[in-house]
Enzyme design. Structure first.
Site, mmCIF file in Angstrom:
data_model
loop_
_atom_site.group_PDB
_atom_site.id
_atom_site.type_symbol
_atom_site.label_atom_id
_atom_site.label_comp_id
_atom_site.label_asym_id
_atom_site.label_seq_id
_atom_site.Cartn_x
_atom_site.Cartn_y
_atom_site.Cartn_z
ATOM 1 N N TYR A 178 -14.012 -16.620 22.932
ATOM 2 C CA TYR A 178 -13.981 -18.121 22.102
ATOM 3 C C TYR A 178 -13.906 -19.265 23.284
ATOM 4 C CZ TYR A 178 -9.485 -18.859 21.969
ATOM 5 O OH TYR A 178 -7.526 -18.772 22.318
ATOM 6 N N CYS A 179 -14.270 -20.892 23.150
ATOM 7 C CA CYS A 179 -13.646 -22.210 24.097
ATOM 8 C C CYS A 179 -13.533 -23.184 23.548
ATOM 9 C CB CYS A 179 -15.033 -22.271 25.402
ATOM 10 S SG CYS A 179 -16.293 -22.472 24.203
ATOM 11 N N ARG A 180 -14.333 -24.055 23.920
ATOM 12 C CA ARG A 180 -12.908 -25.022 23.330
ATOM 13 C C ARG A 180 -13.483 -25.898 21.423
ATOM 14 N NH1 ARG A 180 -14.944 -27.539 28.843
ATOM 15 N NH2 ARG A 180 -12.957 -26.747 29.982
ATOM 16 N N CYS A 184 -18.604 -26.437 22.911
ATOM 17 C CA CYS A 184 -18.581 -25.842 24.126
ATOM 18 C C CYS A 184 -19.430 -24.443 24.635
ATOM 19 C CB CYS A 184 -16.927 -25.320 23.589
ATOM 20 S SG CYS A 184 -16.699 -24.624 25.870
ATOM 21 N N TYR A 208 -10.988 -23.010 19.793
ATOM 22 C CA TYR A 208 -9.548 -23.105 19.384
ATOM 23 C C TYR A 208 -8.897 -24.178 18.815
ATOM 24 C CZ TYR A 208 -4.707 -24.519 19.904
ATOM 25 O OH TYR A 208 -3.376 -24.932 20.428
#
Lengths: 219, 219
Positions: A178-180, A184, A208
DNA sequence: TCAATAGTCAAATGTTCAATTGAGTATTTG
DNA sequence: CAAATACTCAATTGAACATTTGACTATTGA
């Protein structure tokens, strides 16, 4: 319509106007990771310092961010977790009702090959998989973003170091990257890279901030 | 930031801009009751016909409404139920973060006396009370709005006829009044009138569109 | 086919917004 | 106290918005 109720709608419209600019949405998304000083935000979004400052003040007048001085820096932060939810809803509505949006998202992520083959994981599915310790979580954001908060138990390997640190990832368990947030591209890149290297890996479809805004636990 | 992701944010910002005008928010709120032709919407909001038409087209470009021709009238409607939720979220965020908003809402509803004494009813509480047949539901919107959809089992007495039709209301059960939404003053007026007349009466704190958008049953 | 209705469109006006530039302010550091 | 840092503010320019007015178009009904 009374005068007051007109004023209520106008005040509400102030929030709409604040959300009515792409750069400001980018700033909000960046702020959803963690609070930050103006210069950092300007760099993250490619705005000049003065311009970023002015956009931030626009957001402040609309009540969406607050500022706090620390030394010579002004740290801005979201006033309200629900702003993440609000932007998420805008996104959902845009994706289901604007053909243009579909095209752009396809272009942003479609990039290449088989990474579509595996469905990204929903928030609910991920929460359940985590509870059962069925997956390894991989956070490919920067060290600072990770440091400011991350999903429970996630390993942090920033995207630009991923290729060198493959040995920190398990080959016997599925990995969820996962990222932003939903737009993203880092987690997409991570999935592509890891798939080529033979890992079992999928994406968490949000990021997140959405996880946190949903009230789920974070570290 | 890639070019495409910039375009994604700009497209999203289009929705923000559409929400960035008080008149358009009023139009959306009116459309949340039911679809309607331009002239009706213009009257409801006090806009000139041409101006209303242009605002509606702005909303259409943003993907928030669609239009359908019927004879010589153009019926506009919300494209997506979630728009009601989106506006509700904007409202919540505004109410918790903008002092100005607090002042205006106080001014809009504070009007007078003891009607504050009784807490308005939340959606959850109302759903439960209805399931147990503990309350009588009173819809004080117009006949047309009621006809287009209303909470299950609600009695319709438009606000301007309420004083003449008190005999249709029970004195042995609590009454819950509702109208168009959180900023609609009709249910406040109803509660004040009925309290003076000795009825046991409270408000449902939202309105028909919010109830429907939450996926609860309607007639 | 002609008039009436319901809306859309184009032009014109004043207003607000976005971005840049350069000056000004608050805070720290030497 | 002077210089450097991190912003903020004011002024400017061109673009986008909101509203009004009057002309134009599509549909219906006599």
């Amino acid at each position: 319509m009374s005068n007051t109720s007109r004023a209520v709608y106008d005040t509400l419209a102030g929030i709409g106007r604040a959300l009515g600019n792409g750069h400001r949405l980018e700033l909000l998304e960046r702020l959803a990771q963690t609070e930050a000083p103006v210069e950092t935000l300007a760099q993250a979004t490619g705005l000049s310092l003065a311009n970023a400052s002015q956009h931030l003040q626009h957001l402040r007048r609309a009540g969406l961010v607050t500022a706090r001085r620390e030394g010579r820096q002004m740290y801005y932060r979201l006033t309200d977790e629900r702003i993440v939810t609000l932007m998420g809803l805008m996104r959902e509505i845009a994706e289901s009702n604007l053909a243009e949006m579909e095209r752009l998202v396809g272009q942003l992520f479609g990039g290449s090959d088989a990474d579509e083959a595996l469905e990204p994981m929903s928030r609910e599915a991920l929460a359940q998989a985590l509870a059962q310790r069925e997956v390894t979580l991989l956070d490919v954001r920067t060290r600072e973003e990770y440091g400011a908060g991350h999903l429970p138990g996630a390993i942090n390997i920033p995207m630009d170091q991923l290729e060198q640190m493959l040995d920190r990832l398990p080959r016997d368990q599925e990995i969820v990257a996962y990222c932003r947030g939903p737009y993203c591209v880092l987690s997409h890149e991570a999935v592509r890279l890891l798939q080529r290297q033979g890992f079992r890996v999928r994406r968490y479809e949000e990021g997140y901030p959405e996880w946190k805004a949903a009230g789920l636990p974070t570290d």
